[in-house]
Design an enzyme around this catalytic site. Structure first.
Site, mmCIF file in Angstrom:
data_model
loop_
_atom_site.group_PDB
_atom_site.id
_atom_site.type_symbol
_atom_site.label_atom_id
_atom_site.label_comp_id
_atom_site.label_asym_id
_atom_site.label_seq_id
_atom_site.Cartn_x
_atom_site.Cartn_y
_atom_site.Cartn_z
ATOM 1 N N ASP A 33 44.248 39.657 30.320
ATOM 2 C CA ASP A 33 44.573 40.198 31.939
ATOM 3 C C ASP A 33 43.291 40.941 31.380
ATOM 4 O OD1 ASP A 33 44.551 40.388 34.447
ATOM 5 O OD2 ASP A 33 46.253 41.164 34.424
ATOM 6 N N ASP A 34 41.726 40.203 32.386
ATOM 7 C CA ASP A 34 40.186 40.300 31.627
ATOM 8 C C ASP A 34 40.225 41.382 30.399
ATOM 9 O OD1 ASP A 34 40.806 40.841 34.853
ATOM 10 O OD2 ASP A 34 40.602 43.014 34.851
ATOM 11 N N ARG A 76 43.045 31.994 37.477
ATOM 12 C CA ARG A 76 44.663 32.030 37.055
ATOM 13 C C ARG A 76 45.781 30.386 37.758
ATOM 14 N NH1 ARG A 76 47.638 37.193 34.835
ATOM 15 N NH2 ARG A 76 45.595 38.088 34.819
ATOM 16 N N LYS A 125 52.260 38.245 34.254
ATOM 17 C CA LYS A 125 51.846 38.566 35.902
ATOM 18 C C LYS A 125 51.279 37.249 36.485
ATOM 19 C CE LYS A 125 47.611 40.572 37.756
ATOM 20 N NZ LYS A 125 46.167 41.031 37.384
ATOM 21 N N HIS A 127 51.103 36.413 40.233
ATOM 22 C CA HIS A 127 49.450 36.853 40.646
ATOM 23 C C HIS A 127 48.624 35.356 41.571
ATOM 24 C CE1 HIS A 127 45.782 39.617 41.532
ATOM 25 N NE2 HIS A 127 46.867 39.852 42.300
ATOM 26 N N HIS A 183 44.178 45.206 31.118
ATOM 27 C CA HIS A 183 43.571 45.042 32.947
ATOM 28 C C HIS A 183 43.566 46.632 32.797
ATOM 29 C CE1 HIS A 183 44.169 45.398 37.000
ATOM 30 N NE2 HIS A 183 43.088 43.800 37.158
ATOM 31 N N ASP A 275 41.144 35.491 31.574
ATOM 32 C CA ASP A 275 41.322 34.501 33.102
ATOM 33 C C ASP A 275 39.810 34.601 33.513
ATOM 34 O OD1 ASP A 275 41.657 37.589 33.289
ATOM 35 O OD2 ASP A 275 42.957 37.895 35.223
ATOM 36 N N ASN A 276 39.824 36.227 33.461
ATOM 37 C CA ASN A 276 38.070 36.089 33.527
ATOM 38 C C ASN A 276 37.097 37.518 32.787
ATOM 39 O OD1 ASN A 276 39.329 38.041 36.339
ATOM 40 N ND2 ASN A 276 38.407 39.210 34.554
ATOM 41 N N ARG A 284 33.587 41.012 35.117
ATOM 42 C CA ARG A 284 34.332 40.527 36.271
ATOM 43 C C ARG A 284 33.640 40.688 37.237
ATOM 44 N NH1 ARG A 284 39.408 43.853 36.919
ATOM 45 N NH2 ARG A 284 37.669 44.999 38.228
#
Ligand SMILES: *[C@@H]1O[C@H](CO)[C@@H](O)[C@H](O)[C@H]1NC(C)=O
Ligand SMILES: *[C@@H]1O[C@H](CO)[C@@H](O)[C@H](O)[C@H]1NC(C)=O
Ligand SMILES: *[C@@H]1O[C@H](CO)[C@@H](O)[C@H](O)[C@H]1NC(C)=O
Ligand SMILES: *[C@@H]1O[C@H](CO)[C@@H](O)[C@H](O)[C@H]1NC(C)=O
Ligand SMILES: *[C@@H]1O[C@H](CO)[C@@H](O)[C@H](O)[C@H]1NC(C)=O
Length: 504
Positions: A33-34, A76, A125, A127, A183, A275-276, A284
Site C-alpha cells: 500500500d503506497d 486497485r 485492504k 477498498h 501506508h 498500488d501507487n 502518490r
C-alpha cells in the site's frame, strides 16, 4: 491460451502436479500500500528486505512497470478489472464520503475467476466496491475486520493465509494479500507514528506482533529519492517508512512460507507490486514517473529461465488481469458496460516475458480524483524513454490530500516555503501547484523530470506521436474526458468533439 495449447515446457510440470492431486495452477497477488522501490531487489542498499529479495531471485524483476492511476481505490480497481478508472468507474477513493464505486456491469477478475470455478480469497485492504462487482469467496478485509489487523499485523495475516489454505478444495485458487503497510497513518492513528511503524513493536501501549522483528533506521542513512526534499523531516519520515516496509517484508516471507508448508508454492504464480507512488511530494496522486513507477516481481515456478533477471520491457498494472486470466486459461468475455460498445482490455499478458525479453514500450495512465474534493484530471503515456502528461484542468492548483498534508515532510515544505527558507526540493511549491497543460519529459536525458520539453521544437514529432497514441487509447477505453478541456463530447452526434472557444 487453452490447456491443450500449453507450450511444451509446462506439460511435465502439469503432469507431475496432477499425479499428486494438487491444484494445477494458482495465483498469489501480494500488494503493498503506497510502496515503492525501497528494497534490496531494487538496489536500495540501506533497507533490509530479505524476503522480497529472495522472491526477486525467483522472479522476473520489472524495471519499467507503471500503475494506471496514482491513487489507492482507482488503482486497485484497475488492477482487478484491467480497465482504467475512467472506464471501470472508480474515479476516486471508495471509503466514507468519497464513496466511489465501479460500474455495476464491470466484469472484474474475481468475478470471472469465480465463474471459471477458481476459488478466490482476499486478506487485507479491499477498498473497492460494490460487493457484487468484486466478490471473493473468502474475505477478511476492512469491511468486516480492523484494517490494522488484517493489513499490518503479519501474525494475523499469516494465520488467515493458513486458514484459507486449510479450507482449500480441489479448485485452483486466486489469493490476494493486500497489505496496508507501508501506508501512512499519521492522520488516522498518530499514536503509532507517521507510518504506523510502532504498531505491534512491543513497546508500552503499542501491542505486540509475535512474528515481527522490528528494524530501526537512522534518518542519516536513508536514500532520499530525487523527488523528495533532502531535509531532516523527510529523512525521519523515510526512516519510519523503512521500518514499516520491513514489517511488510517479513509478512511476505510468512505468506510464502504458508504456501510452501501447504505444498502449493511451486504450483503458484506469485506477483508482488504496489498500488501507487510513495506518499511523498511528487509521488502518490501524481502521474509523473515518480508517482506511477512501481516495483513488479513476477515469479512463476514453471519458468525458471529468467529468475533473477531484470526486464526493461514496459509493463502496466492494467496487464495483471490479462496475465492472471492467461495463467488460468480463462478467456475475457464479450460484453459492454454501457450501450453497445464492446469492452476491450488494452493490457497484455506478461507471461511471454517469463520466457524471453519483450519489446513492450508503452503504458498509459488516467487519473480523475483522489479524495472527492481532489478533482484534477490527468492522462499520461509512457513510450520508450518519453513521458507525456496531459493536465486537463491545469489552471487550478494541484490538490493535496489529508494524510499527505499532515505528514512531517509536507509540513516542513510548507513551513520553509512560508518562511522563505531553502527547501532542498527539486521544485518550488508554486511549480508543484501550477503545471503546464502538456508536460513532456525525456527520461533518458532527464531522469528527474525537471525539464518540460513539450514546447521544444526538437521534440515536436515525439510530442505529436505520443499525443495521438494517448488520444487513441482514450477513445478505445471510452474515456468521457476525451474531448476535454477545450471541447465538449457529444456522444451521439458527429463530429463528437465540439469546440468550446474557451481560449485553451
Ligand atoms: C541493480 O543494479 C545492477 C547493477 O548496476 C543492475 O544491473 C540491475 O539492473 C539493477 N536492478 C534493478 C531492479 O534496477
Ligand atoms: C468476513 O467475511 C467473510 C465472508 O466474506 C467471512 O467468512 C468472515 O468470517 C468474516 N470475518 C469476520 C471477522 O467477520
Ligand atoms: C496480532 O495478531 C495476533 C494474532 O491474532 C495477536 O495475538 C496480537 O495481539 C496482534 N497484535 C496486535 C498489535 O494487535
Ligand atoms: C514442489 O515442491 C515439493 C516440496 O518442496 C517437491 O517435493 C516437488 O517435487 C515440487 N514439485 C515440482 C513440480 O517442482
Ligand atoms: C511547521 O510549523 C508549525 C506552525 O508553526 C509547527 O507547529 C510545526 O511543528 C512545523 N512543522 C515542521 C515539520 O517543521
Amino acid at each position: 491460451m487453452r490447456p491443450w495449447a500449453l507450450p511444451p515446457p509446462l506439460l511435465p510440470l502439469l503432469a507431475a502436479l496432477q499425479l499428486h492431486g494438487a491444484p494445477q495452477r494458482n495465483v498469489l497477488l501480494l500488494l503493498a500500500d503506497d510502496g515503492g522501490f525501497e528494497s534490496g531487489a531494487y538496489n536500495n542498499s540501506v533497507i533490509r528486505t530479505p524476503n522480497l529479495d529472495a522472491l526477486a531471485r525467483r522472479s522476473l524483476v520489472f524495471q519499467n512497470a507503471f500503475t494506471a492511476v496514482s491513487s489507492c481505490s482507482p488503482s486497485r480497481a484497475s488492477i482487478l478489472t484491467g480497465l482504467p478508472q475512467h472506464q471501470n468507474g472508480m474515479y476516486g477513493l471508495h471509503q466514507d464520503v468519497h464513496h466511489f464505486n465501479s460500474f455495476d456491469g464491470v466484469r472484474s477478475l474475481p468475478l470471472l475467476l469465480r465463474q471459471a470455478h477458481i476459488r478466490t480469497g482476499i486478506i487485507g485492504k479491499k477498498h473497492v466496491g460494490p460487493e457484487a462487482v468484486y466478490p471473493f469467496d473468502f474475505a477478511y478485509t476492512e469491511e468486516n475486520s480492523s484494517v490494522l489487523q488484517v493489513g499490518r499485523n503479519i501474525t494475523r495475516i499469516k494465520m488467515l493465509v493458513r486458514k484459507f489454505l486449510q479450507s482449500q478444495d480441489e479448485r485452483p485458487f486466486f489469493l490476494y494479500v493486500a497489505f496496508h503497510d507501508p501506508h501512512r497513518c499519521g492522520h488516522s492513528q498518530p499514536q503509532y507514528g507517521p507510518f504506523c511503524e510502532r504498531f505491534g513493536n512491543g513497546e508500552s501501549g503499542m501491542g505486540w506482533i509475535p512474528d515481527w522483528r522490528p528494524q530501526r533506521y537512522s534518518p542519516g542513512d536513508v536514500q532520499v529519492p530525487h523527488f523528495v526534499p533532502d531535509m531532516p523531516a523527510a529523512r525521519a519520515d523515510l526512516a519510519a517508512q523503512y521500518t514499516t516496509i520491513g514489517r511488510m517484508d517479513q509478512g511476505v516471507g510468512l505468506v510464502l512460507q504458508e504456501l510452501r508448508r501447504a505444498g502449493v508454492l511451486n504450483s503458484t504464480l506469485v506477483i508482488y507490486t504496489s498500488d501507487n507512488g510513495i506518499p511523498f511530494p511528487g509521488g502518490r496522486t501524481n502521474l509523473y514517473r515518480s508517482g506511477t513507477a512501481e516495483p513488479l516481481l513476477l515469479s512463476s515456478p514453471a519458468h525458471t529461465g529468467r529468475w533473477g533477471q531484470v526486464s526493461q520491457a514496459v509493463a502496466s498494472l492494467l496487464d495483471l488481469t490479462p496475465t492472471i486470466l492467461d495463467w488460468f486459461s480463462v478467456p475475457y468475455p464479450t460484453y459492454s458496460i454501457f450501450g453497445r460498445k464492446e469492452v476491450q482490455l488494452t493490457g497484455k499478458s506478461l507471461l511471454p516475458a517469463l520466457e524471453r525479453e519483450q519489446p513492450w514500450a508503452t503504458a498509459f495512465s488516467s487519473q480523475s480524483h483522489h479524495e472527492v474534493t481532489m478533482y484534477y484530471p490527468m492522462r499520461a503515456i509512457q513510450h520508450q524513454q518519453f513521458r507525456l502528461v496531459h493536465n486537463l484542468n491545469y489552471r487550478m492548483p494541484f490538490p493535496i490530500d489529508q494524510d499527505f498534508y499532515v505528514s512531517p515532510t509536507f509540513q516542513d515544505l510548507l513551513n520553509r516555503t512560508r518562511a522563505g527558507q531553502p527547501t532542498h526540493w527539486d521544485k518550488t511549491l508554486h511549480e508543484y501547484y501550477y503545471r503546464q497543460r502538456w508536460e513532456l519529459f525525456d527520461c533518458s536525458r532527464d531522469p528527474g523530470e525537471r525539464h518540460n520539453v513539450a514546447a521544444d521544437p526538437r521534440y515536436a514529432v515525439v510530442f505529436e506521436r505520443l499525443r495521438s497514441q494517448l488520444l487513441k487509447w482514450q477513445w478505445d477505453t471510452g474515456d468521457p474526458w476525451v474531448c476535454a478541456p477545450d471541447a465538449v463530447l457529444e456522444e451521439k452526434l458527429s463530429p463528437q468533439c465540439r469546440p468550446l472557444h474557451n481560449e485553451l
